[in-house]
Design an enzyme around this catalytic site. Structure first.
Site, PDB file in Angstrom:
ATOM      1  N   SER A 158    -101.432  -1.381   8.867  1.00  0.00           N
ATOM      2  CA  SER A 158    -102.830  -0.944   8.966  1.00  0.00           C
ATOM      3  C   SER A 158    -102.936   0.536   9.321  1.00  0.00           C
ATOM      4  CB  SER A 158    -103.596  -1.796   9.987  1.00  0.00           C
ATOM      5  OG  SER A 158    -102.927  -1.827  11.228  1.00  0.00           O
ATOM      6  N   HIS A 188     -98.798  -9.283   9.146  1.00  0.00           N
ATOM      7  CA  HIS A 188     -99.355  -8.273  10.063  1.00  0.00           C
ATOM      8  C   HIS A 188    -100.459  -8.949  10.886  1.00  0.00           C
ATOM      9  CE1 HIS A 188    -100.347  -4.485  11.716  1.00  0.00           C
ATOM     10  NE2 HIS A 188    -101.055  -3.959  10.744  1.00  0.00           N
ATOM     11  N   HIS A 212     -90.477  -8.800  15.024  1.00  0.00           N
ATOM     12  CA  HIS A 212     -91.181  -7.521  14.841  1.00  0.00           C
ATOM     13  C   HIS A 212     -90.278  -6.559  14.090  1.00  0.00           C
ATOM     14  CE1 HIS A 212     -93.532  -3.912  15.744  1.00  0.00           C
ATOM     15  NE2 HIS A 212     -94.541  -4.751  15.914  1.00  0.00           N
ATOM     16  N   ARG A 232     -97.653  -6.250  24.909  1.00  0.00           N
ATOM     17  CA  ARG A 232     -99.029  -6.726  24.652  1.00  0.00           C
ATOM     18  C   ARG A 232     -99.089  -8.249  24.836  1.00  0.00           C
ATOM     19  NH1 ARG A 232     -99.708  -4.356  18.705  1.00  0.00           N
ATOM     20  NH2 ARG A 232     -97.717  -5.457  18.588  1.00  0.00           N
ATOM     21  N   ASP A 236     -99.463 -11.227  18.547  1.00  0.00           N
ATOM     22  CA  ASP A 236    -100.253 -12.282  17.917  1.00  0.00           C
ATOM     23  C   ASP A 236     -99.906 -13.680  18.420  1.00  0.00           C
ATOM     24  OD1 ASP A 236    -101.641 -10.463  16.219  1.00  0.00           O
ATOM     25  OD2 ASP A 236     -99.810 -10.277  15.037  1.00  0.00           O
TER      26      ASP A 236
HETATM   27  N1  CMX Z   1     -89.561 -16.593  11.825  1.00  0.00           N
HETATM   28  C1  CMX Z   1     -88.634 -16.848  10.889  1.00  0.00           C
HETATM   29  N2  CMX Z   1     -87.894 -15.908  10.288  1.00  0.00           N
HETATM   30  C2  CMX Z   1     -88.085 -14.637  10.711  1.00  0.00           C
HETATM   31  C3  CMX Z   1     -88.994 -14.303  11.714  1.00  0.00           C
HETATM   32  C4  CMX Z   1     -89.766 -15.342  12.267  1.00  0.00           C
HETATM   33  N3  CMX Z   1     -90.707 -15.119  13.193  1.00  0.00           N
HETATM   34  N4  CMX Z   1     -88.956 -12.972  11.915  1.00  0.00           N
HETATM   35  C5  CMX Z   1     -88.043 -12.490  11.046  1.00  0.00           C
HETATM   36  N5  CMX Z   1     -87.523 -13.496  10.319  1.00  0.00           N
HETATM   37  C6  CMX Z   1     -86.599 -13.405   9.199  1.00  0.00           C
HETATM   38  C7  CMX Z   1     -87.206 -12.544   8.113  1.00  0.00           C
HETATM   39  O1  CMX Z   1     -88.156 -13.283   7.333  1.00  0.00           O
HETATM   40  C8  CMX Z   1     -85.992 -12.098   7.365  1.00  0.00           C
HETATM   41  O2  CMX Z   1     -85.594 -13.147   6.533  1.00  0.00           O
HETATM   42  P1  CMX Z   1     -84.982 -12.866   5.039  1.00  0.00           P
HETATM   43  O3  CMX Z   1     -83.728 -12.089   5.300  1.00  0.00           O
HETATM   44  O4  CMX Z   1     -84.770 -14.227   4.491  1.00  0.00           O
HETATM   45  O5  CMX Z   1     -86.016 -12.069   4.326  1.00  0.00           O
HETATM   46  C9  CMX Z   1     -84.962 -11.926   8.480  1.00  0.00           C
HETATM   47  O6  CMX Z   1     -85.430 -12.722   9.588  1.00  0.00           O
HETATM   48  C10 CMX Z   1     -84.815 -10.500   8.949  1.00  0.00           C
HETATM   49  O7  CMX Z   1     -86.089  -9.998   9.296  1.00  0.00           O
HETATM   50  P2  CMX Z   1     -86.267  -8.892  10.439  1.00  0.00           P
HETATM   51  O8  CMX Z   1     -85.537  -7.682   9.978  1.00  0.00           O
HETATM   52  O9  CMX Z   1     -85.944  -9.439  11.765  1.00  0.00           O
HETATM   53  O10 CMX Z   1     -87.839  -8.683  10.423  1.00  0.00           O
HETATM   54  P3  CMX Z   1     -88.727  -7.718   9.505  1.00  0.00           P
HETATM   55  O11 CMX Z   1     -88.725  -6.373  10.091  1.00  0.00           O
HETATM   56  O12 CMX Z   1     -88.327  -7.843   8.065  1.00  0.00           O
HETATM   57  O13 CMX Z   1     -90.170  -8.397   9.622  1.00  0.00           O
HETATM   58  C11 CMX Z   1     -91.976  -9.416  10.726  1.00  0.00           C
HETATM   59  C12 CMX Z   1     -90.930  -8.298  10.774  1.00  0.00           C
HETATM   60  C13 CMX Z   1     -92.978  -9.200  11.827  1.00  0.00           C
HETATM   61  C14 CMX Z   1     -92.712  -9.363   9.371  1.00  0.00           C
HETATM   62  C15 CMX Z   1     -91.252 -10.779  10.888  1.00  0.00           C
HETATM   63  O14 CMX Z   1     -90.627 -10.833  12.153  1.00  0.00           O
HETATM   64  C16 CMX Z   1     -92.168 -11.955  10.715  1.00  0.00           C
HETATM   65  O15 CMX Z   1     -92.401 -12.384   9.574  1.00  0.00           O
HETATM   66  N6  CMX Z   1     -92.748 -12.510  11.837  1.00  0.00           N
HETATM   67  C17 CMX Z   1     -93.716 -13.560  11.755  1.00  0.00           C
HETATM   68  C18 CMX Z   1     -95.089 -12.994  11.362  1.00  0.00           C
HETATM   69  C19 CMX Z   1     -95.686 -12.208  12.509  1.00  0.00           C
HETATM   70  O16 CMX Z   1     -95.725 -12.649  13.636  1.00  0.00           O
HETATM   71  N7  CMX Z   1     -96.256 -11.036  12.180  1.00  0.00           N
HETATM   72  C20 CMX Z   1     -96.985 -10.213  13.153  1.00  0.00           C
HETATM   73  C21 CMX Z   1     -96.280  -8.939  13.583  1.00  0.00           C
HETATM   74  C22 CMX Z   1     -97.120  -8.136  14.530  1.00  0.00           C
HETATM   75  C23 CMX Z   1     -98.322  -7.565  13.824  1.00  0.00           C
HETATM   76  O17 CMX Z   1     -98.127  -6.681  12.968  1.00  0.00           O
HETATM   77  O18 CMX Z   1     -99.444  -7.976  14.073  1.00  0.00           O
END
Ligand code: CMX
Length: 442
Positions: free
Chosen positions: A248, A278, A324, A333, A379
């Protein structure tokens, strides 16, 4: 500081600060402009640009271990230092905005003046009300929010000044006015969407003598609950800014760099915030927890919760609210919201489930071996707090995140125009171009 200086308005203070900030940027560029951060790896181009130094963002910096600092201050710092409402414990978001814009802690009078200024700017044009009213209740609240914010561009001071040929040195002035209008009008937009979609009756008027969060709570229909108002103060403060690379924030900056006005730029931010990885994660967390409660019943045992988490992962889904892209520890937070829950609703069933999940999920994510950060983000907690006070409509949760995120994006848009930030235009490559480029270099 003299009492005369204490009465300085935010815009006057900004005007005082801009020349020195412009000189500072010149100095830093002259001294360090040709220095490198290090190599850029091909993996970073494919990997969502993780860790790629690419942006200037003045309001906040995110440390992977420590979490966010707003102008150098942690969340506990701002909770201690920013002005509060009479009788309140949580910081007023007005003060956080002042801090983001100036780097300084405002006085109580300055914060009160901002509350009044925003309340005076809060009305939205009749045609924007109509746009919201015509949206089908089945249109996601975030889509309605984005539509309404885009339409505010009709009255943009910056767009009007640009059409008249404003000197680029003066851009920041109308961008400041638009940013103040944007923030001021969001509670009316959010309140209208909430009441329309969920049949919560007519929108009351904004009270010129109430602070921003008290008005927001009233517009949503929860203004009589003093603890909910305090929650809004905390919520808006901590969701406001999380440095510049998140979807964002970066989207708002990018779109603003084309000299699209703050309404257009922030509407783009909202469209990014509406994604489930996000901001929409706050909705997703509540959907997930509710399904878990339905499946396991109340007071589920740890082993059953663990099984449920594993079933989410085995279904190829993420555990919402965990992980994250930058953070590698529990999000401060999250910690601030947990402290609020422990103080105000320690026996709440949903809070207890959130706490139980916090105890169990990190080990499971570690065992699953993929996520770089197994800890909860912002979140993971917010929905349980809102639910406690009766704001149970999960699809609305990201709208509140959006109201808050305007503070951080607006502060940066003002500084981008004050510091003459250029059009963003990074370089992209095709896979074939990369393959050709490195063919003979191994
Ligand atoms: N549950 C399951 N798997 C997860 C995970 C979770 N909460 N967080 C990361 N992973 C997985 C990723 O999907 C990725 O899998 P692939 O290799 O199969 O693609 C792997 O672990 C590596 O990811 P990462 O490097 O640790 O995380 P990223 O930087 O790629 O992504 C985020 C970060 C937030 C998108 C991810 O942790 C996620 O999807 N979390 C759940 C959604 C969430 O809570 N989003 C809110 C974030 C805060 C905000 O912006 O508001």
């Amino acid at each position: 500081m003299s009492s005369a200086a204490k009465q300085t308005s935010l815009k006057d203070r900004l005007a005082e600060l801009i020349p020195a900030a412009q000189s500072r940027v010149k100095e830093v560029r002259a001294e360090h402009g040709q220095k490198a951060f290090g190599p850029v790896l091909v993996d970073q181009l494919y990997g969502g640009m993780r860790g790629l130094p690419a942006l200037i963002w003045e309001g906040s910096v995110l440390d992977p271990e420590e979490g966010i600092r707003f102008r150098g201050k942690t969340i506990p710092d701002i909770q201690a230092e920013l002005p509060k409402a009479p009788g309140g414990d949580e910081p007023l978001p007005e003060g956080l905005f002042w801090l983001l814009v100036t780097g300084e802690i405002p006085t109580q009078d300055q914060v009160t003046a901002l509350s009044k200024d925003w309340a005076a700017r809060a009305e939205i044009p009749a045609f924007v009300e109509e746009i919201i009213d015509r949206c089908p209740p089945t249109l996601h609240p975030m889509s309605q929010f984005s539509l309404a914010v885009t339409a505010l561009n009709h009255d943009s001071a910056f767009a009007a000044a640009y059409a008249k040929g404003i000197n680029k040195k003066e851009y920041w002035g109308p961008v400041f006015e638009d940013s103040m209008d944007l923030i001021a009008k969001l509670p009316n937009i959010a309140g209208r969407i909430y009441r329309n979609v969920y049949g919560r009756g007519k929108l009351p008027a904004v009270d010129l003598n109430k602070d921003y969060s008290a008005n927001l709570a009233t517009l949503l229909g929860f203004g009589d609950n003093a603890t909910f108002v305090e929650l809004m103060r905390l919520y808006i403060t901590i969701h406001s800014d999380h440095e510049g690379g998140n979807v964002s924030a970066h989207t708002g900056k990018l779109v603003g760099s084309a000299l699209s006005d703050p309404f257009l730029a922030f509407a783009a931010s909202l469209n990014g915030l509406a994604g489930p990885l996000h901001g929409l994660a706050n909705q997703e967390v509540l959907v997930w927890l509710t399904k878990m409660q339905q499946s396991l019943g109340p007071d589920a045992e740890d082993d059953h919760v663990k099984e449920y988490v594993w079933s989410t992962l085995k279904a190829g889904q993420v555990v919402p609210g965990y992980g994250h892209a930058v953070l590698r520890k529990t999000d401060p937070r999250y910690v601030a919201q947990r402290a609020f829950a422990l103080k105000h609703l320690p026996d709440d069933k949903l809070f207890k489930l959130v706490a139980q999940v916090y105890k169990l999920v990190p080990d499971i994510l570690l065992a699953a071996g993929k996520a770089k950060n197994p800890w909860p983000n912002v979140d993971a907690h917010s929905g349980a707090l809102l639910t406690h006070y009766g704001l149970r409509e999960m699809q609305f949760y990201t709208v509140l995140f959006g109201v808050s995120r305007a503070f951080g994006v607006a502060a940066q848009l003002i500084w981008d125009r004050a510091l003459g930030a250029p059009l963003e235009r990074p370089k992209s490559y095709s896979t074939e171009a990369i393959a050709r480029m490195f063919k003979d270099r191994s």
